[in-house]
Design a protein around this motif. Structure first.
Motif, PDB file in Angstrom:
ATOM      1  N   ILE A  34      17.231 -33.780 -71.058  1.00  0.00           N
ATOM      2  CA  ILE A  34      15.836 -33.328 -70.998  1.00  0.00           C
ATOM      3  C   ILE A  34      15.697 -31.992 -71.721  1.00  0.00           C
ATOM      4  N   ALA A  35      16.661 -31.101 -71.481  1.00  0.00           N
ATOM      5  CA  ALA A  35      16.650 -29.798 -72.154  1.00  0.00           C
ATOM      6  C   ALA A  35      16.760 -29.959 -73.662  1.00  0.00           C
ATOM      7  N   VAL A  36      17.674 -30.828 -74.103  1.00  0.00           N
ATOM      8  CA  VAL A  36      17.853 -31.054 -75.538  1.00  0.00           C
ATOM      9  C   VAL A  36      16.594 -31.661 -76.148  1.00  0.00           C
ATOM     10  N   ILE A 104      15.085 -18.966 -77.769  1.00  0.00           N
ATOM     11  CA  ILE A 104      14.277 -17.754 -77.595  1.00  0.00           C
ATOM     12  C   ILE A 104      14.306 -16.921 -78.876  1.00  0.00           C
ATOM     13  N   ILE A 105      15.482 -16.821 -79.486  1.00  0.00           N
ATOM     14  CA  ILE A 105      15.613 -16.041 -80.719  1.00  0.00           C
ATOM     15  C   ILE A 105      14.859 -16.716 -81.865  1.00  0.00           C
ATOM     16  N   HIS A 106      14.745 -18.063 -81.827  1.00  0.00           N
ATOM     17  CA  HIS A 106      13.946 -18.775 -82.833  1.00  0.00           C
ATOM     18  C   HIS A 106      12.541 -18.177 -82.947  1.00  0.00           C
ATOM     19  N   GLY A 164       8.365 -32.342 -75.028  1.00  0.00           N
ATOM     20  CA  GLY A 164       8.349 -31.461 -76.185  1.00  0.00           C
ATOM     21  C   GLY A 164       7.345 -31.882 -77.238  1.00  0.00           C
ATOM     22  N   ALA A 165       7.328 -33.192 -77.547  1.00  0.00           N
ATOM     23  CA  ALA A 165       6.467 -33.684 -78.620  1.00  0.00           C
ATOM     24  C   ALA A 165       4.987 -33.623 -78.260  1.00  0.00           C
ATOM     25  N   LEU A 166       4.662 -33.752 -76.980  1.00  0.00           N
ATOM     26  CA  LEU A 166       3.263 -33.651 -76.556  1.00  0.00           C
ATOM     27  C   LEU A 166       2.838 -32.208 -76.315  1.00  0.00           C
ATOM     28  N   LEU A 167       3.673 -31.471 -75.595  1.00  0.00           N
ATOM     29  CA  LEU A 167       3.281 -30.141 -75.137  1.00  0.00           C
ATOM     30  C   LEU A 167       3.382 -29.081 -76.228  1.00  0.00           C
ATOM     31  N   LEU A 168       4.491 -29.088 -76.981  1.00  0.00           N
ATOM     32  CA  LEU A 168       4.705 -28.002 -77.933  1.00  0.00           C
ATOM     33  C   LEU A 168       3.694 -27.988 -79.085  1.00  0.00           C
ATOM     34  N   PRO A 169       3.372 -29.137 -79.730  1.00  0.00           N
ATOM     35  CA  PRO A 169       2.331 -29.075 -80.767  1.00  0.00           C
ATOM     36  C   PRO A 169       0.978 -28.629 -80.211  1.00  0.00           C
ATOM     37  N   PHE A 170       0.659 -29.060 -78.989  1.00  0.00           N
ATOM     38  CA  PHE A 170      -0.598 -28.644 -78.360  1.00  0.00           C
ATOM     39  C   PHE A 170      -0.615 -27.130 -78.147  1.00  0.00           C
ATOM     40  N   LEU A 171       0.476 -26.613 -77.574  1.00  0.00           N
ATOM     41  CA  LEU A 171       0.571 -25.169 -77.373  1.00  0.00           C
ATOM     42  C   LEU A 171       0.653 -24.430 -78.704  1.00  0.00           C
ATOM     43  N   GLY A 172       1.317 -25.068 -79.675  1.00  0.00           N
ATOM     44  CA  GLY A 172       1.444 -24.450 -80.989  1.00  0.00           C
ATOM     45  C   GLY A 172       0.103 -24.265 -81.676  1.00  0.00           C
ATOM     46  N   GLU A 173      -0.784 -25.260 -81.548  1.00  0.00           N
ATOM     47  CA  GLU A 173      -2.107 -25.143 -82.153  1.00  0.00           C
ATOM     48  C   GLU A 173      -2.953 -24.089 -81.442  1.00  0.00           C
ATOM     49  N   LEU A 174      -2.707 -23.896 -80.143  1.00  0.00           N
ATOM     50  CA  LEU A 174      -3.478 -22.912 -79.377  1.00  0.00           C
ATOM     51  C   LEU A 174      -2.933 -21.494 -79.534  1.00  0.00           C
ATOM     52  N   PHE A 175      -1.598 -21.365 -79.453  1.00  0.00           N
ATOM     53  CA  PHE A 175      -1.000 -20.030 -79.377  1.00  0.00           C
ATOM     54  C   PHE A 175       0.013 -19.740 -80.481  1.00  0.00           C
ATOM     55  N   VAL A 183       8.408 -21.811 -74.312  1.00  0.00           N
ATOM     56  CA  VAL A 183       8.271 -22.721 -73.171  1.00  0.00           C
ATOM     57  C   VAL A 183       9.457 -23.678 -73.110  1.00  0.00           C
ATOM     58  N   SER A 184       9.812 -24.265 -74.254  1.00  0.00           N
ATOM     59  CA  SER A 184      10.938 -25.207 -74.265  1.00  0.00           C
ATOM     60  C   SER A 184      12.256 -24.495 -73.979  1.00  0.00           C
ATOM     61  N   ALA A 185      12.380 -23.251 -74.433  1.00  0.00           N
ATOM     62  CA  ALA A 185      13.587 -22.478 -74.124  1.00  0.00           C
ATOM     63  C   ALA A 185      13.714 -22.265 -72.620  1.00  0.00           C
ATOM     64  N   GLY A 186      12.585 -21.986 -71.969  1.00  0.00           N
ATOM     65  CA  GLY A 186      12.592 -21.819 -70.521  1.00  0.00           C
ATOM     66  C   GLY A 186      13.005 -23.090 -69.799  1.00  0.00           C
ATOM     67  N   VAL A 187      12.582 -24.246 -70.330  1.00  0.00           N
ATOM     68  CA  VAL A 187      12.980 -25.529 -69.740  1.00  0.00           C
ATOM     69  C   VAL A 187      14.499 -25.695 -69.793  1.00  0.00           C
ATOM     70  N   ALA A 188      15.103 -25.344 -70.930  1.00  0.00           N
ATOM     71  CA  ALA A 188      16.557 -25.478 -71.068  1.00  0.00           C
ATOM     72  C   ALA A 188      17.299 -24.591 -70.075  1.00  0.00           C
TER      73      ALA A 188
END
Length: 434
Positions: A34-36, A104-106, A164-175, A183-188
């Motif tokens: 899930i983290a990966v 996070i460094i990314h 990741g595929a649903l949440l990150l692009p959505f958050l990416g367009e907003l923020f 967010v994904s780093a926190g999940v890992a």
């Protein structure tokens, strides 16, 4: 006392009892995937945004996948050996923690070359996870249930991929994509903590982590074989090397779909970044169903004929890539049609790894499973390293992905057919144990 049993506190305990419910511990193990999935697939889903930010083309975007898996390829055998020594729990905890920290460094990197360097080091964490999962499952589950069990653990990658595929692009367009990746780093990092707390190989009647490490240490001290000798046994195992052709097929296929399909929808068909990301979520949803389902199909309906099952999957994926090239070549295709096709593509192509790693486990000694997984991963990741830049380059010089998809279909067919022909001498070895 029967084989596969031990005396613990005066009672006979079956290590791989048919009556034990392994599902809870398999689900805990799946959190590593899930983290990966959340990080890797989520980042790939945002590649249109990343490409626009760094002003790069398809071939350069494909280099991220190449660098991520380059380190994982170089270290594949060694990481498998490390897992053989440390045990599955420490491998999973360490791998997910490394991924979370480096993602996070990314988020603060402004130079694309540095982003590629981070991808390289993040791949080191990933390289530990797959052999850790495989070792844990092989020691936990009886042979006739391994295909399904590996499918269950690897379905975690699908769950993470959907998130990741649903949440990150959505958050990416907003923020912005940089904030989304936090967010994904926190999940890992969260999953690393869950594994440390709840993954106890001693539950369900299996060996505890301490017993696992002690047993591995004792076996190592009793054995005169060195790493080179163990590796020599594996590279002279013709059945294993033949099976690894399917690993090359899988790596070449999945890396190109997950890297270039969002770019294809965005560039060739003109859909938004969110739709491109959603397609990967649907793809991963298909994988969640496909991974355990193909294990069940192989074990129950194909009588554990691994050779036939892997060949069928290769042919189906090749056919689907041809359909993609011929019928999805112009804008205006309804979104539901795209999503249905993507779902079917996920069911088939993501059904390969569970069956593939089960087959690897069937043809090698258990004590060499970690190292054997590492060797198998070299083939998978060779396809991953080579595929995305090459397919992206074809798209750049031709102006669309049509030739890229035809090329991908051809390569998959040739590799699958080669496996089926070359494995004809080892038919009896490619049936699962019962």
């Amino acid at each position: 006392m029967e084989t596969g049993q031990e005396i613990r506190d005066g009672e006979v305990v079956g290590k791989r009892s048919q009556n034990v419910n392994h599902f809870p511990i398999l689900m805990v193990m799946s959190t590593a995937y899930i983290a990966v999935g959340t990080n890797v697939q989520g980042f790939k889903a945002m590649l249109p945004m990343v490409s626009a930010d760094f002003q790069i083309g398809s071939a350069e975007a494909g280099l991220y996948t190449t660098f991520f898996f380059l380190s994982a390829t170089i270290l594949a055998i060694f990481s498998g050996r490390v897992v053989d020594r440390l045990g599955s729990k420490m491998g999973l905890v360490m791998g997910t923690a490394i991924i979370g920290s480096l993602m996070i460094i990314h988020s603060v990197t402004n130079i694309f070359v540095l982003l590629l360097a981070l991808a390289f080091f993040t791949g080191i964490g990933f390289s530990i996870i797959t052999p850790s999962i495989n070792k844990g499952v092989m020691e936990l589950v009886s042979p006739n249930k391994r295909a399904v069990s590996l499918g269950i653990t690897q379905a975690g990658g699908g769950i993470g991929g959907i998130l990741g595929a649903l949440l990150l692009p959505f958050l990416g367009e907003l923020f912005g994509w940089r904030n989304a990746i936090l967010v994904s780093a926190g999940v890992a990092l969260l999953m690393s903590g869950i594994l440390f707390k709840f993954y106890n190989p001693g539950q369900d009647g299996t060996k505890s982590q301490q017993e696992e490490n002690t047993s591995d240490s004792e076996e190592s001290s009793k054995s005169d074989s060195s790493f080179k000798e163990d590796l020599a046994k594996l590279v002279t195992n013709k059945v294993l090397l033949t099976v690894c052709l399917i690993g090359l097929t899988f790596g070449f296929t999945i890396s190109n779909i997950t890297t270039h399909f969002p770019l294809f929808l965005d560039g060739d068909l003109g859909y938004s970044g969110f739709i491109a990301g959603a397609s990967l979520a649907v793809f991963q949803t298909g994988g969640i169903i496909g991974k355990p389902s193909w294990g069940i199909i192989n074990d129950r309906f194909l009588r554990s004929n691994r050779r036939l099952g892997l060949f069928i999957l290769g042919l189906l994926v090749s056919l689907l890539m041809l359909v993609l090239a011929i019928f999805f070549d112009e804008p205006g295709i309804p979104i539901p049609v795209i999503m249905i096709f993507t779902f079917i593509l996920g069911v088939t192509s993501l059904g390969i790894p569970g069956l593939f790693f089960t087959t690897v486990g069937d043809v090698v000694d258990k004590k060499l499973m970690g190292t054997a997984t590492g060797l198998a991963l070299i083939f998978i990741r060779t396809g991953v390293v080579i595929g995305p830049p090459f397919i992206g380059w074809l798209a750049d010089i031709t102006g669309s992905y049509q030739i890229s998809w035809i090329t991908l279909a051809t390569v998959i067919f040739i590799l699958s057919l080669s496996f089926f022909i070359l494995s004809s001498n080892y038919k009896e070895n490619l049936y699962g144990s019962t």
